[in-house]
Design a protein around this motif. Structure first.
Motif, short mmCIF file in Angstrom:
data_model
loop_
_atom_site.label_atom_id
_atom_site.label_comp_id
_atom_site.label_asym_id
_atom_site.label_seq_id
_atom_site.Cartn_x
_atom_site.Cartn_y
_atom_site.Cartn_z
N GLY A 1 5.06 -8.48 -0.37
CA GLY A 1 5.53 -8.80 -1.76
C GLY A 1 6.17 -7.34 -2.35
O GLY A 1 7.01 -7.60 -3.34
N ALA A 2 6.19 -6.31 -1.51
CA ALA A 2 7.16 -5.13 -1.83
C ALA A 2 7.84 -4.86 -0.63
O ALA A 2 7.74 -4.17 0.10
CB ALA A 2 6.00 -3.83 -2.12
N PRO A 3 9.28 -5.81 -0.61
CA PRO A 3 10.09 -5.51 0.68
C PRO A 3 10.57 -4.31 0.99
O PRO A 3 10.51 -3.32 0.37
CB PRO A 3 11.00 -6.65 0.27
N CYS A 4 10.34 -4.29 2.46
CA CYS A 4 10.93 -3.06 3.19
C CYS A 4 12.63 -3.60 3.56
O CYS A 4 12.81 -4.47 4.09
CB CYS A 4 10.29 -2.88 4.44
N ALA A 5 13.48 -2.95 2.77
CA ALA A 5 14.82 -3.22 3.12
C ALA A 5 15.33 -3.13 4.64
O ALA A 5 14.60 -2.46 5.54
CB ALA A 5 15.73 -2.40 2.45
N ALA A 6 15.97 -4.13 4.91
CA ALA A 6 16.32 -4.29 6.49
C ALA A 6 17.09 -3.13 7.20
O ALA A 6 16.88 -2.81 8.29
CB ALA A 6 17.15 -5.44 6.77
N ASP A 7 17.75 -2.11 6.35
CA ASP A 7 18.24 -0.96 6.67
C ASP A 7 17.68 0.40 6.43
O ASP A 7 18.07 1.58 6.67
CB ASP A 7 19.60 -1.04 6.32
N SER A 8 16.46 0.26 5.73
CA SER A 8 15.65 1.43 5.27
C SER A 8 15.52 2.24 6.45
O SER A 8 14.61 1.70 7.37
CB SER A 8 14.44 1.02 4.42
N PRO A 9 15.44 3.77 6.54
CA PRO A 9 14.86 4.43 7.75
C PRO A 9 13.33 4.53 7.64
O PRO A 9 13.02 5.32 8.55
CB PRO A 9 15.62 5.73 7.40
N PHE A 10 12.94 4.49 6.57
CA PHE A 10 11.39 4.78 6.39
C PHE A 10 10.54 3.79 6.06
O PHE A 10 9.67 3.42 6.76
CB PHE A 10 11.18 5.98 5.31
N CYS A 11 10.47 3.20 4.75
CA CYS A 11 9.80 2.08 4.28
C CYS A 11 8.15 2.48 4.28
O CYS A 11 7.56 3.09 4.94
CB CYS A 11 9.64 1.02 5.20
N GLY A 12 7.79 2.66 3.06
CA GLY A 12 6.30 3.15 2.84
C GLY A 12 6.40 3.84 1.41
O GLY A 12 7.33 4.54 1.02
N VAL A 13 5.34 3.38 0.49
CA VAL A 13 5.18 3.94 -0.76
C VAL A 13 3.61 4.69 -0.75
O VAL A 13 2.61 4.25 0.06
CB VAL A 13 5.49 3.06 -1.98
N SER A 14 3.58 5.65 -1.98
CA SER A 14 2.14 5.97 -2.02
C SER A 14 1.38 5.20 -3.16
O SER A 14 2.09 4.32 -3.70
CB SER A 14 2.28 7.51 -2.68
N GLY A 15 0.18 5.08 -3.35
CA GLY A 15 -0.69 4.47 -4.38
C GLY A 15 -2.06 4.03 -4.15
O GLY A 15 -2.50 4.56 -2.78
N VAL A 16 -2.42 3.39 -4.80
CA VAL A 16 -3.93 2.75 -4.57
C VAL A 16 -3.96 1.77 -3.15
O VAL A 16 -3.04 0.74 -3.46
CB VAL A 16 -4.62 2.12 -5.67
N ILE A 17 -4.74 1.87 -2.40
CA ILE A 17 -4.92 1.06 -1.08
C ILE A 17 -5.34 -0.05 -1.53
O ILE A 17 -6.47 -0.15 -1.91
CB ILE A 17 -5.41 1.79 -0.02
N GLN A 18 -4.76 -1.32 -1.15
CA GLN A 18 -5.35 -2.79 -1.29
C GLN A 18 -5.61 -3.33 -0.18
O GLN A 18 -4.93 -2.96 0.91
CB GLN A 18 -4.60 -3.43 -2.25
N ARG A 19 -6.50 -4.35 -0.13
CA ARG A 19 -6.58 -5.26 1.12
C ARG A 19 -5.22 -6.13 1.51
O ARG A 19 -4.67 -6.40 0.56
CB ARG A 19 -7.63 -6.39 0.97
N GLY A 20 -4.97 -6.05 2.83
CA GLY A 20 -3.76 -6.51 3.21
C GLY A 20 -2.71 -5.67 3.46
O GLY A 20 -1.66 -5.93 3.89
N ASP A 21 -3.10 -4.26 3.06
CA ASP A 21 -1.58 -3.36 3.26
C ASP A 21 -1.86 -2.86 4.56
O ASP A 21 -2.75 -2.91 5.44
CB ASP A 21 -2.23 -2.18 2.28
N VAL A 22 -0.59 -2.57 4.87
CA VAL A 22 -0.38 -1.93 6.13
C VAL A 22 -0.23 -0.25 6.00
O VAL A 22 0.55 0.13 4.89
CB VAL A 22 1.00 -2.24 7.03
N LEU A 23 -0.82 0.63 6.65
CA LEU A 23 -0.84 1.85 6.44
C LEU A 23 -0.36 2.71 7.44
O LEU A 23 0.01 2.15 8.67
CB LEU A 23 -2.50 2.61 6.56
N HIS A 24 0.31 3.89 7.18
CA HIS A 24 0.95 4.67 8.02
C HIS A 24 0.67 6.20 7.85
O HIS A 24 0.58 6.59 6.54
CB HIS A 24 2.44 4.57 7.94
N THR A 25 0.33 7.00 8.96
CA THR A 25 0.39 8.73 8.56
C THR A 25 1.21 9.13 9.98
O THR A 25 1.37 8.83 10.92
CB THR A 25 -1.10 8.75 8.80
N ASP A 26 1.30 10.36 9.64
CA ASP A 26 2.36 11.19 10.41
C ASP A 26 1.48 12.61 10.05
O ASP A 26 1.63 13.03 8.96
CB ASP A 26 3.84 11.17 9.79
#
Length: 460
Positions: A275-300
């Protein structure tokens, strides 16, 4: 919130035997096709300060005696000078001196002279002698006397090609300041200034090359890095609807600090959500916030230990009620990421430049139907180490100078990039798989130092 975070930070969780078996460092690194999810850093031995210093100094002595003579011959230098001042150290300095060492005391001069028998004489011209593995050629006295002594050391050995650390293109090879360079020239015998030459090729080869002793210990360094990610992306740390991405990032940072493992950049944790789309040409995709069920997480995140650095990006999924695994579309996305990694590492051939590997990988990815971006870089004494650059996140074309550097055996890399895929369960929304694993190229193949992620980290 703080109590929640602290509670999980100090929680000691008993892991089942199979998980410990995955976490333990293997006798040899896992082949690329055999990925591992390392569940925890628990159970991995981390050396205390004195033991750590002993290992680092043993490896340094091995490098100075076994590797440096070969590299000086390869690059055609008769002498190499590393001259720096306290708190303005040459980037290569700490890779050359024994530990514990916190600064170049006053003005520190290291002299490496390649003798007729092929061995390298290692000298220090310092107010405070370094001791082994260096022989003191001068100690004590004032600064003028020190510079005079350096000129005499050089003249007595009569080198034809003298390498100094000046470079237009490689920061790590540009450690000799203008003032020190000028003073060096002033103490050289007549005609010797013409013998000075940039030591750039030697510096890069010294920094990028890994020895067998380093290859032996590096897998555990990477296993420690991955193990903390496994802890962070689990219910040990994350409570859906409560924990924020920032708190997870701080957990990772604090956990490494508690283990005595310095990070070389602050951990990044972000999420992607249906429901919070990642643009087809976005080089990163990913936001900060409270983690909810169904979320995809990423760390670097990256750490350095025993002078060797890591750089790791992994993905997690927060299970919804009733789920025991991620949706099939997300599992397919991770498989795409692993396929992209295979296509990249298949192009690692000795002598190919970073630009050539990039072009071949992008073409292979296109033919495989993968929407991939490549931005892999060398690893070693630095997280972003010198060597062949294989793409940049903001440049998927040739990179001048660094991209033209040729791939050589016994060098380390962060196999880094991303693949985007539409997920049917998310209404065709794109998900960006951002993956990065530390690996070693031995001249024939790429080996992941502590496996790679082939399964999602799950928060239950």
């Amino acid at each position: 919130m703080l109590a929640h975070f602290v509670r999980f930070f100090f929680l000691s969780c008993a892991l089942v035997a199979p998980a410990l078996a995955q976490a333990a460092p293997a006798a040899a690194p896992s082949p690329p096709a055999q990925g591992r999810v390392i569940a925890s850093a628990d159970g991995l031995d981390i050396l205390s300060g004195p033991r750590r210093v002993e290992v680092e100094n043993r490896i340094l002595k091995d490098r100075l005696e076994g590797l440096l003579p070969k590299l000086m011959a390869e690059t055609g230098l008769d002498m190499w000078l590393v001259i720096n001042r306290e708190y303005a150290e040459d980037p290569v300095y700490f890779t050359l001196v024994p530990q514990p060492s916190f600064a170049a005391r006053r003005t520190t001069m290291l002299v490496f002279f390649r003798k007729a028998d092929g061995t390298v004489e290692r000298l220090s011209v310092n107010r405070y002698p370094l001791g082994g593995p260096y022989t003191s050629a001068w100690a004590g006295g004032d600064l003028d006397a020190q510079w005079k002594a350096l000129g005499e050391v050089i003249a007595s050995r009569d080198p034809k090609r003298i390498g100094v650390n000046v470079s237009r293109d490689w920061p790590v090879a540009d450690g000799l300041t203008s003032a020190l360079h000028e003073r060096l020239r002033s103490v050289l015998p007549a005609g010797y200034a013409q013998r000075l030459t940039p030591a750039e090729p030697l510096v890069i080869r010294w920094l990028e090359t890994r020895t067998p002793a380093e290859a032996d210990v590096w897998p555990q360094v990477v296993a420690l890095a991955r193990g903390v990610i496994g802890e962070a992306f689990s219910e040990r740390v994350i409570t859906p609807g409560v924990t924020t991405t920032e708190e997870v990032a701080w957990y990772i940072r604090s956990r490494y600090e508690a283990l005595g493992l310095p990070v070389w950049f602050f951990p990044d944790v972000n999420l992607q959500r249906q429901g919070a789309p990642c643009a087809a040409d976005s080089p990163f995709c990913g936001v900060s916030g409270v983690i909810q069920r169904g979320d995809v997480l990423h760390t670097d995140v990256g750490i350095c230990y025993l002078k060797l650095c890591t750089d790791t990006q992994e993905m997690g999924y927060v299970l919804r009620p009733g789920e025991t695994s991620p949706p099939a579309g997300l599992q397919a996305a991770l498989a795409d990421g692993n396929r992209w990694q295979d296509l990249l590492t298949a192009e690692f051939v000795t002598g190919r430049t970073g630009n050539e590997i990039l072009a071949r990988t992008l073409e292979a990815s296109r033919k495989a139907g993968l929407r991939a971006s490549v931005y892999s870089h060398p690893l070693g004494f630095f997280g972003h180490a010198p060597g062949p650059t294989i793409g940049m996140w903001d440049n998927q074309g040739p990179t001048l100078v660094q991209g033209d550097w040729a791939l050589r055996p016994d060098t380390g890399y962060a196999i880094e990039g991303n693949v985007r895929r539409q997920v049917p369960e998310w209404g065709g929304q794109y998900v960006l798989m951002k993956l990065e694993q530390s690996a070693l190229f031995d001249g024939q193949r790429v080996t992941y130092l502590a496996g790679r992620q082939t399964q999602w980290h799950l928060v239950r």
